[in-house]
Design an enzyme around this catalytic site. Sequence first.
Site, PDB file in Angstrom:
ATOM      1  N   GLY A   1      34.561  31.816  50.133  1.00 26.02           N
ATOM      2  CA  GLY A   1      35.916  31.469  49.708  1.00 26.02           C
ATOM      3  C   GLY A   1      36.837  32.663  49.881  1.00 26.02           C
TER       4      GLY A   1
ATOM      5  N   GLY B   1      34.515  35.991  49.438  1.00 23.91           N
ATOM      6  CA  GLY B   1      33.390  36.025  50.374  1.00 23.91           C
ATOM      7  C   GLY B   1      33.864  35.953  51.820  1.00 23.91           C
TER       8      GLY B   1
ATOM      9  N   LYS C   1      38.876  46.049  34.916  1.00 23.40           N
ATOM     10  CA  LYS C   1      39.237  44.874  35.740  1.00 23.40           C
ATOM     11  C   LYS C   1      39.443  43.640  34.871  1.00 23.40           C
ATOM     12  CE  LYS C   1      40.315  42.425  39.134  1.00 23.40           C
ATOM     13  NZ  LYS C   1      39.525  41.647  40.044  1.00 23.40           N
TER      14      LYS C   1
ATOM     15  N   SER D   1      43.168  34.015  40.889  1.00 21.76           N
ATOM     16  CA  SER D   1      42.162  33.015  41.266  1.00 21.76           C
ATOM     17  C   SER D   1      41.936  31.960  40.178  1.00 21.76           C
ATOM     18  CB  SER D   1      40.849  33.694  41.659  1.00 21.76           C
ATOM     19  OG  SER D   1      40.344  34.459  40.597  1.00 21.76           O
TER      20      SER D   1
ATOM     21  N   GLU E   1      37.664  29.611  35.721  1.00 23.01           N
ATOM     22  CA  GLU E   1      36.649  30.600  35.353  1.00 23.01           C
ATOM     23  C   GLU E   1      36.948  31.219  33.987  1.00 23.01           C
ATOM     24  OE1 GLU E   1      36.556  33.844  38.101  1.00 23.01           O
ATOM     25  OE2 GLU E   1      34.435  33.560  38.533  1.00 23.01           O
TER      26      GLU E   1
HETATM   27  N1  LIG Z   1      40.586  35.414  44.736  1.00 19.23           N
HETATM   28  C1  LIG Z   1      40.839  36.613  44.239  1.00 19.23           C
HETATM   29  O1  LIG Z   1      41.940  37.148  44.454  1.00 19.23           O
HETATM   30  C2  LIG Z   1      39.798  37.348  43.453  1.00 19.23           C
HETATM   31  C3  LIG Z   1      38.651  36.733  42.984  1.00 19.23           C
HETATM   32  N2  LIG Z   1      37.711  37.465  42.307  1.00 19.23           N
HETATM   33  C4  LIG Z   1      36.487  36.860  41.808  1.00 19.23           C
HETATM   34  O2  LIG Z   1      35.616  36.627  42.916  1.00 19.23           O
HETATM   35  C5  LIG Z   1      34.787  35.482  42.670  1.00 19.23           C
HETATM   36  C6  LIG Z   1      35.006  34.479  43.804  1.00 19.23           C
HETATM   37  O3  LIG Z   1      36.363  34.029  43.711  1.00 19.23           O
HETATM   38  P1  LIG Z   1      37.136  33.353  44.919  1.00 19.23           P
HETATM   39  O4  LIG Z   1      36.669  33.882  46.199  1.00 19.23           O
HETATM   40  O5  LIG Z   1      38.578  33.453  44.579  1.00 19.23           O
HETATM   41  O6  LIG Z   1      36.649  31.851  44.768  1.00 19.23           O
HETATM   42  P2  LIG Z   1      36.863  30.628  45.775  1.00 19.23           P
HETATM   43  O7  LIG Z   1      36.926  29.423  44.923  1.00 19.23           O
HETATM   44  O8  LIG Z   1      37.977  30.910  46.733  1.00 19.23           O
HETATM   45  O9  LIG Z   1      35.530  30.628  46.612  1.00 19.23           O
HETATM   46  C7  LIG Z   1      34.280  30.322  46.063  1.00 19.23           C
HETATM   47  C8  LIG Z   1      33.463  29.728  47.183  1.00 19.23           C
HETATM   48  O10 LIG Z   1      32.143  29.489  46.698  1.00 19.23           O
HETATM   49  C9  LIG Z   1      31.704  28.272  47.271  1.00 19.23           C
HETATM   50  N3  LIG Z   1      30.537  27.782  46.542  1.00 19.23           N
HETATM   51  C10 LIG Z   1      30.451  27.349  45.267  1.00 19.23           C
HETATM   52  N4  LIG Z   1      29.184  27.006  44.960  1.00 19.23           N
HETATM   53  C11 LIG Z   1      28.467  27.232  46.080  1.00 19.23           C
HETATM   54  C12 LIG Z   1      27.103  27.067  46.414  1.00 19.23           C
HETATM   55  N5  LIG Z   1      26.212  26.622  45.526  1.00 19.23           N
HETATM   56  N6  LIG Z   1      26.691  27.382  47.668  1.00 19.23           N
HETATM   57  C13 LIG Z   1      27.570  27.848  48.590  1.00 19.23           C
HETATM   58  N7  LIG Z   1      28.885  28.035  48.339  1.00 19.23           N
HETATM   59  C14 LIG Z   1      29.321  27.724  47.094  1.00 19.23           C
HETATM   60  C15 LIG Z   1      32.920  27.390  47.184  1.00 19.23           C
HETATM   61  O11 LIG Z   1      32.758  26.254  47.991  1.00 19.23           O
HETATM   62  P3  LIG Z   1      33.794  25.009  48.038  1.00 19.23           P
HETATM   63  O12 LIG Z   1      34.635  25.317  49.244  1.00 19.23           O
HETATM   64  O13 LIG Z   1      32.932  23.826  48.203  1.00 19.23           O
HETATM   65  O14 LIG Z   1      34.565  25.038  46.752  1.00 19.23           O
HETATM   66  C16 LIG Z   1      33.988  28.373  47.674  1.00 19.23           C
HETATM   67  O15 LIG Z   1      34.041  28.404  49.086  1.00 19.23           O
HETATM   68  C17 LIG Z   1      35.224  34.952  41.294  1.00 19.23           C
HETATM   69  O16 LIG Z   1      34.394  35.479  40.291  1.00 19.23           O
HETATM   70  C18 LIG Z   1      36.644  35.510  41.137  1.00 19.23           C
HETATM   71  O17 LIG Z   1      37.033  35.669  39.792  1.00 19.23           O
HETATM   72  C19 LIG Z   1      37.848  38.815  42.132  1.00 19.23           C
HETATM   73  C20 LIG Z   1      38.969  39.457  42.586  1.00 19.23           C
HETATM   74  C21 LIG Z   1      40.035  38.772  43.248  1.00 19.23           C
HETATM   75  C1  LIG Z   2      43.580  40.656  39.941  1.00 15.53           C
HETATM   76  C2  LIG Z   2      43.286  39.618  40.989  1.00 15.53           C
HETATM   77  C3  LIG Z   2      44.496  38.776  41.187  1.00 15.53           C
HETATM   78  C4  LIG Z   2      43.077  40.313  42.339  1.00 15.53           C
HETATM   79  O1  LIG Z   2      42.114  41.312  42.348  1.00 15.53           O
HETATM   80  C5  LIG Z   2      42.047  38.869  40.595  1.00 15.53           C
HETATM   81  O2  LIG Z   2      41.071  39.457  40.194  1.00 15.53           O
HETATM   82  C6  LIG Z   2      41.933  37.404  40.672  1.00 15.53           C
HETATM   83  O3  LIG Z   2      42.795  36.731  41.270  1.00 15.53           O
HETATM   84  O4  LIG Z   2      40.945  36.879  40.155  1.00 15.53           O
END
Ligand SMILES: NC(=O)C1=CN([C@@H]2O[C@H](COP(=O)(O)OP(=O)(O)OC[C@H]3O[C@@H](n4cnc5c(N)ncnc54)[C@H](OP(=O)(O)O)[C@@H]3O)[C@@H](O)[C@H]2O)C=CC1
Ligand SMILES: CC(C)(CO)C(=O)C(=O)O
Length: 295
Positions: free
Chosen positions: A11, A14, A178, A247, A259
Site C-alpha cells: 500500500g 510498502g 512518532k 493514513s 487503525e
Molecule cells: N500512509 C502513511 O503516510 C503512513 C503510514 N504508516 C503506517 O504504515 C502502515 C501501513 O500503512 P499504509 O501503507 O498507509 O496502509 P495502506 O492501507 O495504504 O496499505 C496496506 C496494504 O496492506 C494490504 N494488505 C492487508 N492485509 C494483507 C494481507 N493479509 N496480505 C497482503 N496484503 C495485505 C492492503 O491490501 P488492500 O489493497 O486489499 O487493502 C494494502 O495494500 C500502518 O501501520 C500505518 O499507520 C506510517 C507512516 C506513514
Molecule cells: C505522520 C504521517 C502522516 C506520515 O508519516 C503518518 O504517520 C500517517 O499518515 O500515518
Amino acid sequence: MSTRIAIIGPGAIGGTLAALLQTRADLSVSLIARTPFAALSVEQPDGSVLSSSPPVLTTPSTPAEAFDWVFVATKAYDASSVAPWLNALLSPITKIAILQNGVEHRQRFAELVPAAQLLPVMVDLPAERTAPGVLRQRGPALLRVPADPLGEAFVALFADTAVDVKTSDDFLSVLWRKLTINAPGAVNALLDQPNHIVQQPAIAELMRGIMLEVITVANAEGAQLDPTLADKILASMRRAAPDGINSLHADRRAGRTMEVDARNGAVVRAGQRHGIPTPLNTMAVTLLTALQPKT
Ligand SMILES: NC(=O)C1=CN([C@@H]2O[C@H](COP(=O)(O)OP(=O)(O)OC[C@H]3O[C@@H](n4cnc5c(N)ncnc54)[C@H](OP(=O)(O)O)[C@@H]3O)[C@@H](O)[C@H]2O)C=CC1
Ligand SMILES: CC(C)(CO)C(=O)C(=O)O
C-alpha cells in the site's frame, strides 16, 4: 547474488518503499498483495513518477529460495491475516521487518515471528494510496530502527537509495515520538478534514492536549520526550501540505477499518498501566470506534 525481499502489504508505505528499493539493481523485490495489480506507480514529492512491474504474489506458498527479508507493511489491524504468509515465508535466514505505526510491533507479532528474527521499524513517510499499486509520496522517507545487528542489516539494504534510514540507541523514544505525531491525526479523521484544520487555534489546542497526554504516558513507559515536543509538532503540521491526509483519515475516507486501536488505543492502554488519565485519547478511541465500518 541478489538480496531477496518480499513486501507484504504494498500500500502507501510498502509500495513506496518497494519503488525506492528497486532503484538498487542488486535487490530483488517481490510484492505480496491482497488485491492484485499489474504495475506499481509512485509519484514522488518532486512530481516525477517511479514505475515498475515487480512480481505480485497473492497465494501463500513456500518459495524455492528463501527470502532474506520480509517486510510487513499492512495496517496493524491486518496482522493476523498475514499469518499464512509468515508461516510460508519464514526460514532460519529470513529477517522480518514490521513497518507500522504505534509502539506495539513486538507484541503484535510475538506469536507469529521468533523475537530474534523480528525488527520493529519506525516509519515517517507521508504517502497516500489512490488505487491498488498507485501511490503518492508526499514528503521524504525516513525510517528508524533499533541499534542492533538486525537494525544495521536493515540500514545497509537502503544504501544509495532516497530513503533516510538510521539506527537509534533510544528506539523506545523514537516510537513514542512518532505516536505523539500520529495521535492528533484522530481529529482529522473525526472531522473528515485534511491537514489545514491545524491552522484553527481551537483545533490546534485540542491536538496539543492529545499530544501532551501521549508525552506524559510515554515518559512513564521509559521514553524521554520533552513536553515542548507538542509545540514543535504543531509547527511542523502548520507547514505541511494543507490537503495532506494522514493514513487513519485515509482509511475513514475509503470506508476501511481505522487503525485507532494501535494508535490512540495504545496510549489509553499504557496510561491505564501507569494510572495516568488520558481523557482526550479515550474520547478519540470511543468516537472513532463508533465510526468503524460494520463488518
Ligand atoms: N500512509 C502513511 O503516510 C503512513 C503510514 N504508516 C503506517 O504504515 C502502515 C501501513 O500503512 P499504509 O501503507 O498507509 O496502509 P495502506 O492501507 O495504504 O496499505 C496496506 C496494504 O496492506 C494490504 N494488505 C492487508 N492485509 C494483507 C494481507 N493479509 N496480505 C497482503 N496484503 C495485505 C492492503 O491490501 P488492500 O489493497 O486489499 O487493502 C494494502 O495494500 C500502518 O501501520 C500505518 O499507520 C506510517 C507512516 C506513514
Ligand atoms: C505522520 C504521517 C502522516 C506520515 O508519516 C503518518 O504517520 C500517517 O499518515 O500515518
